[in-house]
Design an enzyme around this catalytic site. Sequence first.
Site, mmCIF file in Angstrom:
data_model
loop_
_atom_site.group_PDB
_atom_site.id
_atom_site.type_symbol
_atom_site.label_atom_id
_atom_site.label_comp_id
_atom_site.label_asym_id
_atom_site.label_seq_id
_atom_site.Cartn_x
_atom_site.Cartn_y
_atom_site.Cartn_z
ATOM 1 C CG HIS A 62 30.870 13.125 23.897
ATOM 2 N ND1 HIS A 62 31.276 12.841 25.177
ATOM 3 C CD2 HIS A 62 30.209 14.309 23.978
ATOM 4 C CE1 HIS A 62 30.861 13.809 25.998
ATOM 5 N NE2 HIS A 62 30.219 14.714 25.288
ATOM 6 C CD GLU A 63 30.115 16.820 21.129
ATOM 7 O OE1 GLU A 63 29.012 17.310 21.443
ATOM 8 O OE2 GLU A 63 31.097 16.835 21.897
ATOM 9 C CD GLN A 111 27.280 19.783 24.988
ATOM 10 O OE1 GLN A 111 27.762 19.654 23.870
ATOM 11 N NE2 GLN A 111 28.020 19.725 26.092
ATOM 12 C CB CYS A 146 30.591 16.132 28.747
ATOM 13 S SG CYS A 146 29.155 16.911 27.987
ATOM 14 C CG LEU A 147 32.575 21.830 26.798
ATOM 15 C CD1 LEU A 147 32.304 22.669 25.562
ATOM 16 C CD2 LEU A 147 33.705 22.431 27.627
ATOM 17 N N GLY A 200 34.119 19.379 21.181
ATOM 18 C CA GLY A 200 32.848 19.323 20.478
ATOM 19 C C GLY A 200 31.735 19.936 21.301
ATOM 20 C CG HIS A 227 25.682 15.782 23.793
ATOM 21 N ND1 HIS A 227 25.238 15.938 25.075
ATOM 22 C CD2 HIS A 227 27.033 15.950 23.839
ATOM 23 C CE1 HIS A 227 26.269 16.190 25.879
ATOM 24 N NE2 HIS A 227 27.374 16.198 25.151
HETATM 25 NI NI NI Z 1 29.309 16.515 25.772
#
Ligand code: NI
Length: 156
Positions: A130-131, A51, A88-89, A46, A134
């Site tokens: 999670h997303e 981000q 997480c990226l 995701g 964000h």
């Molecule tokens: Ni993330």
Amino acid sequence: MGLRKILTDENPALHKVCKPVTSFDSKLHKLLDDMGQTLDDAEGVGLAAPQVGILRRVVVVDTGEEILELVNPVLVRTDGQQEGPEGCLSVPGRYGLVKRPNYAVVRAQDRFGQWFEVEGEELIARCFCHELDHLDGKLYTEVMERFLTDEELDRM
Ligand code: NI
């Protein structure tokens, strides 16, 4: 190519509350296209707009079958609980132990503004939560129990 740079957790953009999307225009479509490509390129599950430095309520999720586009998403129902590794990226190379619902239903708009609901279990439910965090400026590192060691990750 529409690849966007993925920001890491020291960037202030990742700690702000995002604004709702109000224009379902070509700019949004380009953002969604680019985010889908960026997610694919990074081999993530995701990606949320902050981000890539855009403070709008936009998320893409790779379900394994398709790239789901979620605009102004809200969590409408959750059930059960899972505990497991989460990454997480924007936090490269690290994983934490995080509790999440095992099932989640999200209500969102598509790129044209049409509302729909989508459900997910296990990894996808984890990813939805999670997303969506964000979009409120929250990283998993703020809700995790602790970071996992390499040895623990190998055993999972
Ligand atoms: Ni993330």
